[in-house]
Design a protein around this motif. Structure first.
Motif, PDB file in Angstrom:
ATOM      1  N   GLU A   1       0.813  -1.214   0.000  1.00 34.33           N
ATOM      2  CA  GLU A   1       0.000   0.000   0.000  1.00 34.33           C
ATOM      3  C   GLU A   1       0.848   1.267   0.000  1.00 34.33           C
ATOM      4  O   GLU A   1       1.991   1.265   0.445  1.00 34.33           O
ATOM      5  CB  GLU A   1      -0.894   0.019   1.251  1.00 34.33           C
ATOM      6  N   THR A   2       0.234   2.355  -0.475  1.00 36.17           N
ATOM      7  CA  THR A   2       0.823   3.684  -0.331  1.00 36.17           C
ATOM      8  C   THR A   2       0.542   4.158   1.094  1.00 36.17           C
ATOM      9  O   THR A   2      -0.180   3.503   1.845  1.00 36.17           O
ATOM     10  CB  THR A   2       0.198   4.673  -1.335  1.00 36.17           C
ATOM     11  N   ALA A   3       1.073   5.313   1.459  1.00 37.17           N
ATOM     12  CA  ALA A   3       0.872   5.840   2.818  1.00 37.17           C
ATOM     13  C   ALA A   3      -0.598   6.098   3.124  1.00 37.17           C
ATOM     14  O   ALA A   3      -1.015   6.017   4.282  1.00 37.17           O
ATOM     15  CB  ALA A   3       1.693   7.111   3.014  1.00 37.17           C
ATOM     16  N   ASP A   4      -1.404   6.382   2.099  1.00 40.12           N
ATOM     17  CA  ASP A   4      -2.823   6.643   2.339  1.00 40.12           C
ATOM     18  C   ASP A   4      -3.684   5.385   2.203  1.00 40.12           C
ATOM     19  O   ASP A   4      -4.908   5.454   2.225  1.00 40.12           O
ATOM     20  CB  ASP A   4      -3.346   7.760   1.439  1.00 40.12           C
ATOM     21  N   GLY A   5      -3.069   4.225   2.052  1.00 33.74           N
ATOM     22  CA  GLY A   5      -3.795   2.963   2.034  1.00 33.74           C
ATOM     23  C   GLY A   5      -4.192   2.436   0.674  1.00 33.74           C
ATOM     24  O   GLY A   5      -4.785   1.361   0.574  1.00 33.74           O
ATOM     25  N   ALA A   6      -3.866   3.154  -0.405  1.00 35.34           N
ATOM     26  CA  ALA A   6      -4.177   2.664  -1.749  1.00 35.34           C
ATOM     27  C   ALA A   6      -3.238   1.502  -2.092  1.00 35.34           C
ATOM     28  O   ALA A   6      -2.052   1.526  -1.758  1.00 35.34           O
ATOM     29  CB  ALA A   6      -4.015   3.784  -2.775  1.00 35.34           C
TER      30      ALA A   6
ATOM     31  N   VAL B   1       2.494  -2.127   4.567  1.00 34.37           N
ATOM     32  CA  VAL B   1       1.985  -3.436   4.170  1.00 34.37           C
ATOM     33  C   VAL B   1       0.960  -3.915   5.193  1.00 34.37           C
ATOM     34  O   VAL B   1       0.995  -3.521   6.361  1.00 34.37           O
ATOM     35  CB  VAL B   1       3.121  -4.481   4.041  1.00 34.37           C
ATOM     36  N   THR B   2       0.069  -4.777   4.721  1.00 33.73           N
ATOM     37  CA  THR B   2      -0.923  -5.409   5.581  1.00 33.73           C
ATOM     38  C   THR B   2      -0.835  -6.909   5.348  1.00 33.73           C
ATOM     39  O   THR B   2      -0.837  -7.364   4.204  1.00 33.73           O
ATOM     40  CB  THR B   2      -2.339  -4.893   5.254  1.00 33.73           C
ATOM     41  N   LEU B   3      -0.740  -7.678   6.442  1.00 34.85           N
ATOM     42  CA  LEU B   3      -0.656  -9.132   6.341  1.00 34.85           C
ATOM     43  C   LEU B   3      -2.061  -9.716   6.253  1.00 34.85           C
ATOM     44  O   LEU B   3      -2.938  -9.376   7.044  1.00 34.85           O
ATOM     45  CB  LEU B   3       0.069  -9.723   7.552  1.00 34.85           C
ATOM     46  N   LEU B   4      -2.246 -10.603   5.262  1.00 36.39           N
ATOM     47  CA  LEU B   4      -3.531 -11.256   5.042  1.00 36.39           C
ATOM     48  C   LEU B   4      -3.392 -12.764   5.158  1.00 36.39           C
ATOM     49  O   LEU B   4      -2.384 -13.336   4.750  1.00 36.39           O
ATOM     50  CB  LEU B   4      -4.066 -10.932   3.639  1.00 36.39           C
ATOM     51  N   GLU B   5      -4.428 -13.392   5.706  1.00 30.92           N
ATOM     52  CA  GLU B   5      -4.574 -14.843   5.634  1.00 30.92           C
ATOM     53  C   GLU B   5      -5.797 -15.072   4.758  1.00 30.92           C
ATOM     54  O   GLU B   5      -6.926 -14.841   5.194  1.00 30.92           O
ATOM     55  CB  GLU B   5      -4.766 -15.469   7.005  1.00 30.92           C
ATOM     56  N   VAL B   6      -5.581 -15.467   3.535  1.00 33.30           N
ATOM     57  CA  VAL B   6      -6.562 -15.488   2.451  1.00 33.30           C
ATOM     58  C   VAL B   6      -7.083 -14.059   2.315  1.00 33.30           C
ATOM     59  O   VAL B   6      -6.356 -13.205   1.843  1.00 33.30           O
ATOM     60  CB  VAL B   6      -7.658 -16.548   2.659  1.00 33.30           C
ATOM     61  N   ASP B   7      -8.301 -13.752   2.760  1.00 32.76           N
ATOM     62  CA  ASP B   7      -8.826 -12.384   2.670  1.00 32.76           C
ATOM     63  C   ASP B   7      -8.956 -11.707   4.030  1.00 32.76           C
ATOM     64  O   ASP B   7      -9.400 -10.562   4.106  1.00 32.76           O
ATOM     65  CB  ASP B   7     -10.192 -12.383   1.978  1.00 32.76           C
ATOM     66  N   ARG B   8      -8.602 -12.393   5.101  1.00 31.63           N
ATOM     67  CA  ARG B   8      -8.725 -11.847   6.458  1.00 31.63           C
ATOM     68  C   ARG B   8      -7.489 -11.025   6.822  1.00 31.63           C
ATOM     69  O   ARG B   8      -6.363 -11.499   6.683  1.00 31.63           O
ATOM     70  CB  ARG B   8      -8.892 -12.986   7.468  1.00 31.63           C
TER      71      ARG B   8
ATOM     72  N   VAL C   1      -4.820  -9.868   9.126  1.00 32.15           N
ATOM     73  CA  VAL C   1      -4.211 -10.359  10.361  1.00 32.15           C
ATOM     74  C   VAL C   1      -3.678  -9.175  11.162  1.00 32.15           C
ATOM     75  O   VAL C   1      -3.972  -9.051  12.345  1.00 32.15           O
ATOM     76  CB  VAL C   1      -3.086 -11.378  10.051  1.00 32.15           C
ATOM     77  N   TYR C   2      -2.906  -8.318  10.515  1.00 31.23           N
ATOM     78  CA  TYR C   2      -2.493  -7.051  11.117  1.00 31.23           C
ATOM     79  C   TYR C   2      -2.016  -6.097  10.040  1.00 31.23           C
ATOM     80  O   TYR C   2      -1.724  -6.475   8.934  1.00 31.23           O
ATOM     81  CB  TYR C   2      -1.437  -7.232  12.212  1.00 31.23           C
ATOM     82  N   GLY C   3      -1.949  -4.851  10.430  1.00 32.16           N
ATOM     83  CA  GLY C   3      -1.528  -3.810   9.508  1.00 32.16           C
ATOM     84  C   GLY C   3      -2.591  -2.749   9.433  1.00 32.16           C
ATOM     85  O   GLY C   3      -3.670  -2.901  10.008  1.00 32.16           O
ATOM     86  N   PRO C   4      -2.263  -1.692   8.770  1.00 32.16           N
ATOM     87  CA  PRO C   4      -1.041  -1.507   8.000  1.00 32.16           C
ATOM     88  C   PRO C   4       0.180  -1.291   8.891  1.00 32.16           C
ATOM     89  O   PRO C   4       0.070  -0.758   9.990  1.00 32.16           O
ATOM     90  CB  PRO C   4      -1.335  -0.270   7.156  1.00 32.16           C
ATOM     91  N   MET C   5       1.308  -1.739   8.381  1.00 33.64           N
ATOM     92  CA  MET C   5       2.589  -1.613   9.059  1.00 33.64           C
ATOM     93  C   MET C   5       3.518  -0.821   8.148  1.00 33.64           C
ATOM     94  O   MET C   5       3.740  -1.204   6.994  1.00 33.64           O
ATOM     95  CB  MET C   5       3.159  -3.016   9.327  1.00 33.64           C
TER      96      MET C   5
END
Length: 89
Positions: free
Chosen positions: A25-30, A72-79, A81-85
């Motif tokens: 992602e960019t800083a604004d979440g895109a 970045v955001t960690l995903l488990e399939v579409d869930r 998990v945590y982020g954005p980091m």
């Protein structure tokens, strides 16, 4: 004629085989499309475990940052998990 499905070494892993991934992602979440950058080889990586995904981000964060990924955001399939980091120091 129907051919059998190719062995797993010759096809992309399915989400059930490698459910862990990072959303770039960019800083604004895109979302950042890495396939159009010099870091295209880092796009669409999938991992068998959370630990594998976290190790990979630890090794590649600088290349991702250089390609325009701010977080970045960690995903488990579409869930989520945590982020954005943030990838910034």
């Amino acid at each position: 004629m129907n051919l059998p499905e190719p062995p797993s070494a010759f096809r992309a892993p399915t989400p059930s085989e490698r459910p862990w991934s990072w959303r770039h992602e960019t800083a604004d979440g895109a979302e950042v499309d890495l396939s159009t950058t010099e870091a295209a080889d880092l796009a669409d990586e999938r991992f068998a475990s959370q630990s594998d995904a976290e190790s990979w981000i630890g090794e590649t964060w600088q290349d991702l940052l250089d390609a325009g990924v701010a977080q970045v955001t960690l995903l488990e399939v579409d869930r989520v998990v945590y982020g954005p980091m943030s990838l910034s120091a």
